[in-house]
Design an enzyme around this catalytic site. Sequence first.
Site, PDB file in Angstrom:
ATOM      1  N   SER A 193      42.141  51.997  41.978  1.00  0.00           N
ATOM      2  CA  SER A 193      42.506  52.300  43.364  1.00  0.00           C
ATOM      3  C   SER A 193      41.348  52.907  44.130  1.00  0.00           C
ATOM      4  O   SER A 193      41.215  52.694  45.340  1.00  0.00           O
ATOM      5  CB  SER A 193      43.724  53.225  43.414  1.00  0.00           C
ATOM      6  OG  SER A 193      43.445  54.474  42.815  1.00  0.00           O
ATOM      7  N   GLU A 194      40.451  53.647  43.448  1.00  0.00           N
ATOM      8  CA  GLU A 194      39.287  54.222  44.116  1.00  0.00           C
ATOM      9  C   GLU A 194      38.094  54.267  43.172  1.00  0.00           C
ATOM     10  O   GLU A 194      38.234  54.549  41.979  1.00  0.00           O
ATOM     11  CB  GLU A 194      39.564  55.659  44.597  1.00  0.00           C
ATOM     12  CG  GLU A 194      40.673  55.781  45.612  1.00  0.00           C
ATOM     13  CD  GLU A 194      40.322  55.306  47.002  1.00  0.00           C
ATOM     14  OE1 GLU A 194      39.113  55.021  47.263  1.00  0.00           O
ATOM     15  OE2 GLU A 194      41.224  55.214  47.830  1.00  0.00           O
ATOM     16  N   THR A 195      36.929  53.998  43.747  1.00  0.00           N
ATOM     17  CA  THR A 195      35.655  54.279  43.105  1.00  0.00           C
ATOM     18  C   THR A 195      34.905  55.252  44.001  1.00  0.00           C
ATOM     19  O   THR A 195      34.744  55.003  45.200  1.00  0.00           O
ATOM     20  CB  THR A 195      34.825  52.997  42.908  1.00  0.00           C
ATOM     21  OG1 THR A 195      35.505  52.130  41.990  1.00  0.00           O
ATOM     22  CG2 THR A 195      33.442  53.323  42.357  1.00  0.00           C
TER      23      THR A 195
END
Length: 262
Positions: free
Chosen positions: A45-47
């Site tokens: 969902s996030e980097t």
Amino acid sequence: MQLEIFQVDAFSSVPFGGNPAAVIPLQQWLPDDVLQRIAEENNLSETAYFVRNGEAFDLRWFTPAVEVDLCGHATLAAAWVLFEQLGEQAEVLRFNTRSGELRVSRNADGLLAMDFPVKQPVAVEIAPGLLEALGLSEARALYRTDDYVLVIDDASLIEGLKPDFVALSSFDVRGIAVTAAGRGFDFVTRWFGPRVGVNEDPVTGSAHTSLAPYWAERLGKNSLRCEQGGARKGQLQCDVPGNGRVIISGRGALYLRGVIFI
């Protein structure tokens, strides 16, 4: 080029809980299209990427589809990597972001506390088609900040939500949070963001900059125990001191440390 990568389960003290985020320390910024392609390849969902800037760090967050203005769980993951893996000795980490300066501190037992600006939710009419897209027949109220915050009265309905993600992606908001009081916590939530490439986020720290002030006012307390998620859950502590800030606290657990080759 080789880049070090960490995958941290944020808002969990053990692997396989909370919300996974990739964290990639950089010596200098890579082109935006490369940052986006790495995030797409990671398929989390996030980097989060950070570059040291004097005594602070410049921090950016990417979903598999877009760069976002604020991400709580990836901020916690980045701070956890700096404190626990890279030996950062500062008492408080300062991050320069698109949402201003964010600060993260660590207490004696390893709990990380993020100092974020409040986003006060504003009541709006329930958007046509929203309840149907979520599979709900009624709701107490709808509020808006970056997200829709839909408040329902029955916490038991949260677990069984099976949204129509195609329908949800048509609403012009970052995501949709469905929240209710109870179930062993001050409030529980699930968050859906198909418009930004994340059908469901297990734990969304940034959403609590809106959720915490709402529940603090409604429940008449400024310290709140919270849980978010469906099949996968994480726990947060939210404190609303009344100064326009929200302190969002949680833990992290390392799942992976490796090297990217590009």
